[in-house]
Design an enzyme around this catalytic site. Structure first.
Site, PDB file in Angstrom:
ATOM      1  N   HIS A 248      -4.832   6.048   3.179  1.00  0.00           N
ATOM      2  CA  HIS A 248      -4.297   4.721   3.477  1.00  0.00           C
ATOM      3  C   HIS A 248      -5.202   3.610   2.963  1.00  0.00           C
ATOM      4  CE1 HIS A 248      -1.486   6.259   6.917  1.00  0.00           C
ATOM      5  NE2 HIS A 248      -1.043   6.547   5.711  1.00  0.00           N
ATOM      6  N   HIS A 383       5.340  10.815  -3.472  1.00  0.00           N
ATOM      7  CA  HIS A 383       3.998  10.377  -3.846  1.00  0.00           C
ATOM      8  C   HIS A 383       3.641  10.821  -5.267  1.00  0.00           C
ATOM      9  CE1 HIS A 383       2.412   8.563  -0.176  1.00  0.00           C
ATOM     10  NE2 HIS A 383       3.001   9.510   0.525  1.00  0.00           N
TER      11      HIS A 383
END
Length: 410
Positions: A248, A383
């Protein structure tokens, strides 16, 4: 020669895009897109997840924009699932998961609803039928039930009827809301979504992350006070792990640069903090997360002291590292980020890309053996596919709009 500027490397990225799209096509099920096992078959024992269906709809919309035959009908299937099987016709919003018998989880989560906005935005950019109407609905739900104007952030989740909200606030849902609002701003032309994305990013990155020496707290109470010990007893939680989530930090770094570029593209002055903050986040992610335990790869999480907590290597963390390195190289021109970029693609090729079974291994242990402590199978390609496109596109507009505008580098 720098890889990012190399036509040969771009051809390799294109081939990897196509390989991922080919693997993803088997995920189609009646009510959306199912959870894929290691071999690319659908795990029928699992409910169909809203966020997976949205991610795959986004992926196939990109595939359609890239001119890959068969992708458009799959994007249409995703739009149909989101306007049909997953949509709550009584209370509005979308169920979190479902089985052929109906909702398995009828809660309404900001995380998954952000992906509805992203999927609808990408499908609308591709001109798929019904996508713009879906986007308008998704944005109305987001604004009515999730956006908190005073806080400049989104709430976490509600019950089905939007009458009881969870006494928790999370950065993960807000991060994906930034991604979704950036895409929506491009498709709708409404800069209010860009302004909301900036408010979230400023509070999270220039506020929470900077105040904690760039080790971003993930969990908060409803007043946005950090809960630093949250899930200390279940540190490997898939969505709310304890401590600092390395991936993150990298993802926020990249999104901050996308947002900065989006502001500048619209003739708006980007705040001066955006570039140095994006650099700081990425550098702390590398310092604390890369080879943190002596083995190659990024660890999943570290504590607020910077020490590894969950040592598994998640494919999505490496993907976000690649994306952040590409974004930083574009934004700064610093060749150090090209070095990061090459190193992390080498890591992917050596350990994470599965050339035999397809797609990427979603989780490895510290010895690079397939692990399933947090994730089983290869649920989606979101992703990884984005990691193959970000290096070939400008920082703004967002992926689907950029491809639709012919900005993909050959």
């Amino acid at each position: 020669m720098a890889w990012m500027g190399s036509p040969a490397h771009r051809r390799w990225l294109e081939q990897e895009t196509d390989r991922l799209l080919a693997f993803a096509r088997a995920s189609r099920v009646d009510d959306g897109f199912g959870w894929l096992r290691d071999d690319g078959t659908v795990d029928d024992a699992r409910a169909t997840e809203l966020y997976v269906t949205c991610r795959m709809t986004h992926v196939f919309a990109l595939g359609d924009l890239l001119g890959r035959p068969g992708s458009g009908p799959l994007a249409d299937h995703g739009v149909a699932a989101l306007t049909g099987a997953f949509h709550d016709g009584e209370h509005g919003g979308w169920f979190s998961s479902r089985t052929p018998d109906g909702p398995a989880d009828d809660g309404k989560a900001a995380y998954a609803h952000a992906f509805v906005v992203l999927a609808a935005s990408s499908a609308a950019a591709a001109g798929r039928p019904g996508a713009r109407e879906l986007l308008d609905d998704a944005l109305a739900v987001s604004l009515r039930y999730f956006w908190e104007e005073d806080a400049g952030m989104v709430r976490e989740s509600w019950d089905r009827a939007f009458t009881r909200e969870e006494a928790y606030r999370g950065v993960n849902a807000n991060m994906h809301t930034v991604e979704a609002y950036l895409a929506a701003a491009d498709v709708t032309g409404d800069d209010a979504w860009l302004t909301r994305a900036l408010r979230i990013t400023e509070r999270v990155v220039h506020g929470f992350a900077r105040e904690h020496d760039w080790r971003l707290p993930e969990h908060f109470d409803p007043s946005w006070q950090p809960l630093l010990d949250h899930h200390k007893d279940v540190p490997a939680h898939p969505f709310r792990p304890y401590g600092v989530t390395i991936g993150h930090l990298l993802e926020w770094s990249r999104l901050t640069l996308h947002l900065r570029a989006a502001l500048e593209l619209r003739g708006r002055a980007a705040p001066a903090w955006m570039l140095p903050d994006a650099v700081a986040l990425a550098r702390v992610a590398v310092r604390d997360g890369w080879h943190a335990d002596g083995a190659s790869g990024f660890v999943y999480t570290v504590g607020f002291d910077g020490r590894p907590v969950v040592r598994e290597r998640m494919h999505w963390v490496l993907c976000e590292g690649i994306g952040a390195a590409a974004a930083l190289a574009t934004a700064t021109g610093d060749p150090a980020y090209e070095d990061w970029y090459r190193r992390w693609w080498d890591e992917a090729a050596a350990h994470v890309i599965d050339p035999v079974g397809g797609s990427w291994w979603h989780e490895l242990d510290a010895d690079h053996r397939v692990s399933r402590t947090v994730w089983s199978g290869k649920p989606d390609v979101y992703h990884a596919l984005q990691a193959t496109l970000i290096p070939r596109l400008p920082l703004a507009p967002t992926l689907a709009t950029a491809v639709a505008e012919g900005l993909l580098a050959d």
